[in-house]
Structure formats: structure tokens, C-alpha cells
Design a protein around this motif. Structure first.
Motif, PDB file in Angstrom:
ATOM      1  N   LYS A   1       0.928  -1.156  -0.050  1.00 45.83           N
ATOM      2  CA  LYS A   1       0.019  -0.186   0.146  1.00 45.83           C
ATOM      3  C   LYS A   1       0.914   1.662  -0.071  1.00 45.83           C
ATOM      4  O   LYS A   1       0.488   2.021  -0.722  1.00 45.83           O
ATOM      5  N   MET A   2       1.720   1.231   1.008  1.00 45.17           N
ATOM      6  CA  MET A   2       2.744   2.176   1.329  1.00 45.17           C
ATOM      7  C   MET A   2       3.318   2.935  -0.507  1.00 45.17           C
ATOM      8  O   MET A   2       3.905   4.143  -0.942  1.00 45.17           O
ATOM      9  N   LEU A   3       3.691   1.728  -1.050  1.00 49.38           N
ATOM     10  CA  LEU A   3       4.991   1.875  -2.037  1.00 49.38           C
ATOM     11  C   LEU A   3       3.907   2.569  -2.893  1.00 49.38           C
ATOM     12  O   LEU A   3       3.824   3.165  -4.144  1.00 49.38           O
ATOM     13  N   SER A   4       2.635   1.790  -3.032  1.00 50.65           N
ATOM     14  CA  SER A   4       1.313   2.398  -4.635  1.00 50.65           C
ATOM     15  C   SER A   4       1.053   3.902  -4.206  1.00 50.65           C
ATOM     16  O   SER A   4       1.261   4.163  -4.903  1.00 50.65           O
ATOM     17  N   LYS A   5       0.431   4.037  -3.458  1.00 49.62           N
ATOM     18  CA  LYS A   5       0.636   5.153  -2.884  1.00 49.62           C
ATOM     19  C   LYS A   5       1.107   6.259  -3.193  1.00 49.62           C
ATOM     20  O   LYS A   5       1.383   7.336  -2.858  1.00 49.62           O
ATOM     21  N   ALA A   6       2.796   5.777  -2.888  1.00 53.22           N
ATOM     22  CA  ALA A   6       3.437   7.097  -3.170  1.00 53.22           C
ATOM     23  C   ALA A   6       4.655   6.795  -4.642  1.00 53.22           C
ATOM     24  O   ALA A   6       5.002   7.483  -5.286  1.00 53.22           O
ATOM     25  N   GLY A   7       3.401   6.179  -5.041  1.00 55.86           N
ATOM     26  CA  GLY A   7       3.661   5.666  -6.933  1.00 55.86           C
ATOM     27  C   GLY A   7       4.211   5.366  -7.134  1.00 55.86           C
ATOM     28  O   GLY A   7       4.884   5.291  -8.906  1.00 55.86           O
ATOM     29  N   HIS A   8       5.254   4.009  -7.092  1.00 57.51           N
ATOM     30  CA  HIS A   8       5.667   3.284  -7.806  1.00 57.51           C
ATOM     31  C   HIS A   8       4.556   2.320  -7.920  1.00 57.51           C
ATOM     32  O   HIS A   8       3.685   1.696  -7.606  1.00 57.51           O
ATOM     33  N   HIS A   9       5.478   1.108  -8.907  1.00 64.06           N
ATOM     34  CA  HIS A   9       5.147   0.178  -9.343  1.00 64.06           C
ATOM     35  C   HIS A   9       4.990  -1.041  -8.433  1.00 64.06           C
ATOM     36  O   HIS A   9       6.382  -1.074  -8.815  1.00 64.06           O
ATOM     37  N   VAL A  10       4.548  -1.265  -8.326  1.00 70.81           N
ATOM     38  CA  VAL A  10       4.665  -2.712  -7.579  1.00 70.81           C
ATOM     39  C   VAL A  10       3.902  -4.593  -7.646  1.00 70.81           C
ATOM     40  O   VAL A  10       2.483  -4.355  -8.262  1.00 70.81           O
TER      41      VAL A  10
END
Ligand code: UFG
Length: 325
Positions: free
Chosen positions: A18-27
Motif C-alpha cells: 500500500k505504501m509503495l503504491s500510494k508513493a507512486g511506485h509500480h508494485v
């Protein structure tokens, strides 16, 4: 960044996704769903598969040029590791080598490893800093230390760089209430106390009242899951920028006894419940508290939710909304 999160359907992994996605990263999450939940992966892509399976790993690594891998897919029960060590060495160590070998084949150079305070064993001093002797007293801790050591060799041989994050006691839940802790069986203190508070269990046991602590119960350093995840994001960002391999201890530096945690749960939940004093649980050190000064200074990491009442509040919200509706 493009990040592969292995074990992204578990407690810590799902918050990380969730944190990575919210920060705009492709997960992309890779998880075999042995202890995780498909519905906990609310962001990014999901692939069901096991890191023991090299074909799946080749497919996943061929599909995306990942900047880094975060690895959360481990078994975590200390007691079980003592009675079934093969399960722990096979998954936590051997299967991790399989993952690292796949990274080498596909030239992925950055690895964040979910390590543990259990690598230190019985503390020789507290708070525990990174140079504390590493003498694990159970196969779980040893399996994690073996990976940390193997990573040194992978760096020399293949240039694979890593950050190992040694967690103390991960706790709490997503601030929005979307995610939380769902272990089966649950063995961790805070969720078990919350089950007693919500009436899902009859009582909470205090394992031991004769430890050399202020009230005789064990002291631990509880760290909010979101703070834990923010340290991972900072660590990966620095690693990808070329900071080199590192090892950090992650906690708040504040110790709370089992009795104190129970009191905080009573205050936050405004519920009363039965407390049962029982024998010590095998393998429990009296006090585990982290010295996280290195993570704070080098990563620029500052825990935001370092108040135990806030950690418990978020976990209580999850307990009520997810389990008691
Ligand atoms: N405890 C109780 N009653 C319970 C459950 C736990 O008194 O019903 C006590 C334990 O004896 C311990 C403390 O609460 O003193 C915390 O226990 P947890 O099981 O919540 O956590 P641990 O410190 O044993 O384990 C943590 C992580 C594990 C990890 C371990 C080693 O939660 O996943 O650190 O790093 F394996």
C-alpha cells in the motif's frame, strides 16, 4: 521505481504494498498465500506463486525490469521453529537463496530483507545496537541470520546489494483501517489482548512474572507497522541511489512490559477482561529494546506513531471493524 514485494499478502507485506503504491511506485506482489490473504493485496499486480519455484521466479522477473525486491515471505513462529527447524531453514533460508539466484540471473541488484531482533539471541546489553553480538537461540533467528550472512557473499560474487532491517515487535494497523494483522494461529501479544478486549477470547495469559524487569513480565519494543514500512521505503530509495549495503535495527527504543501493554489496551478499548498469569514461554528473552539511532541518522527515519496508545488504537480499530462486525 518498479518493486517486487515477495510476501506482499502478509501482515507487513500488505502494508508495504500500500505504501509503495500510494508513493507512486509500480508494485508486483508474489505470494504463495500460505499465510497471507489475497484480499490483503489491495494495490498493484498480484502473482500467486512460491519462491521455491524457479519457473515462476523467471516469469515474474522476465515480465518487469525491477529496481528492487523486498522480501517478507518467511515463517515467523519461534516456538514452531524449535520443533520443526527444517520448515524454517527450507523456506526462510533455502528458498530465499532461490529468490536471490533468480535476482542474479535477471540482474536485479537491490534487495531489502525482513530480518529480526531474534538474530541477537539473549541480549548482552540493551538497547541493542547493530554491533551487538549475533547469537540466535532458535532456528527462526538462525535462519534469518544465515540469510544476512549469505547476502555478504552474494554481494562479493554478484554485486547484489542489500539492506537488512531487524524488526523488534511490529504492531498496529493501517491508519485508514484498510489492513491489519490476521495471523492464524495468532501468537502475538497485542492482537491477543485485543481479542480478549473484544470478547473473542476469554482471557489473556501473561507468560512469566519472574523476569528481571520492573513488574516481572517481559519487556518489548513495539513499533508501528507504518513506521516500519516507511523505513523500508527510505532504505530502498537510498539503496537504489547507491548508498551501498546496510543493516539497521528498527524499534522505538521504548520498552513496555506485558502488564503495561495490557493496561494500555484496557485504557484504549475501555474494556475489562481476565488476566491469567502462567509459566514463562520457552525462548523469551526478558527484555528486547532497539537502539535505532543508525537508521534515524543514516536513513533520515523518524517514527511517527511511537506512542504505544496510538499503536494500540489503530490495532483496536482493526480488531473491531474486521473481526467484530
Ligand atoms: N506474551 C504473553 N502472552 C501471550 C503472548 C505473548 O505474555 O499470550 C508475551 C511473550 O512472552 C513476550 C511478549 O508477550 O514476552 C511479546 O510476545 P510476541 O509473541 O508478541 O512477540 P515476540 O517478542 O515473542 O516476537 C517478536 C515477533 C516475532 C519474532 C520475534 C523475534 O512478534 O514474530 O519477535 O524477533 F519472531
Amino acid at each position: 521505481m518498479k518493486i517486487l514485494v515477495v510476501g506482499g499478502a502478509g501482515y507487513i507485506g500488505s502494508h508495504m504494498v500500500k505504501m509503495l503504491s500510494k508513493a507512486g511506485h509500480h508494485v508486483v506482489t508474489l505470494d504463495n498465500l500460505s499465510t497471507g490473504y489475497r484480499d490483503a493485496v489491495k494495490y498493484g499486480e498480484f502473482v500467486e506463486g512460491d519462491i521455491a519455484d524457479s519457473d515462476i521466479l523467471n516469469q515474474v522477473f522476465s515480465s518487469t525490469p525491477f529496481d528492487g525486491v523486498m522480501h517478507f515471505a518467511s515463517y515467523i513462529e519461534v516456538g514452531e521453529s524449535v520443533v520443526n527447524p527444517g520448515k524454517y531453514f527450507r523456506n526462510n533460508f533455502s528458498n530465499t537463496l532461490n529468490l536471490l539466484d533468480a535476482m542474479v540471473r535477471h540482474a536485479v541488484k537491490h534487495f531489502i530483507f525482513s530480518s529480526t531482533a531474534a538474530i541477537f539471541g539473549e541480549p548482552e546489553y540493551v538497547p541493542i545496537d547493530e554491533s551487538h553480538p549475533k547469537k540466535p537461540i532458535n532456528p527462526y533467528g538462525l535462519s534469518k541470520l544465515m540469510v544476512e550472512q549469505a547476502l555478504e557473499s552474494y554481494e562479493i560474487a554478484h554485486g547484489l546489494q542489500s539492506v537488512c532491517l531487524r524488526y523488534f515487535n511490529a504492531a498496529g494497523a493501517d491508519i485508514d483501517g484498510e489492513l491489519g494483522e490476521r495471523h492464524v494461529p495468532e501468537t502475538h501479544l497485542i492482537p491477543l489482548i485485543l481479542q480478549a478486549a473484544s470478547g473473542r477470547r476469554e482471557s489473556i495469559s501473561v507468560f512469566g512474572n519472574d523476569y528481571p524487569t520492573t513488574d516481572g513480565s517481559c519487556v518489548r519494543d513495539y513499533i508501528h507497522i507504518v513506521d516500519l514500512c516507511s523505513a523500508h521505503l527510505l532504505a530502498l530509495t537510498k539503496l537504489v541511489k547507491g548508498s551501498g549495503s546496510k543493516r539497521y535495527n528498527l524499534g522505538n527504543g521504548n520498552g513496555f512490559s506485558v502488564i503495561q501493554v495490557i493496561d494500555v489496551v484496557k485504557q484504549v478499548s475501555a474494556k475489562n477482561f481476565k488476566i491469567v498469569e502462567t509459566n514463562r514461554r520457552a525462548g523469551d528473552p526478558a527484555t528486547l529494546v532497539a537502539d535505532s539511532a543508525l537508521a534515524q541518522s543514516e536513513l533520515g527515519w523518524t517514527p511517527v506513531y511511537d506512542d504505544l496508545a496510538v499503536i494500540v488504537e489503530h490495532a483496536w480499530k482493526w480488531e473491531k471493524n474486521y473481526f467484530c462486525k
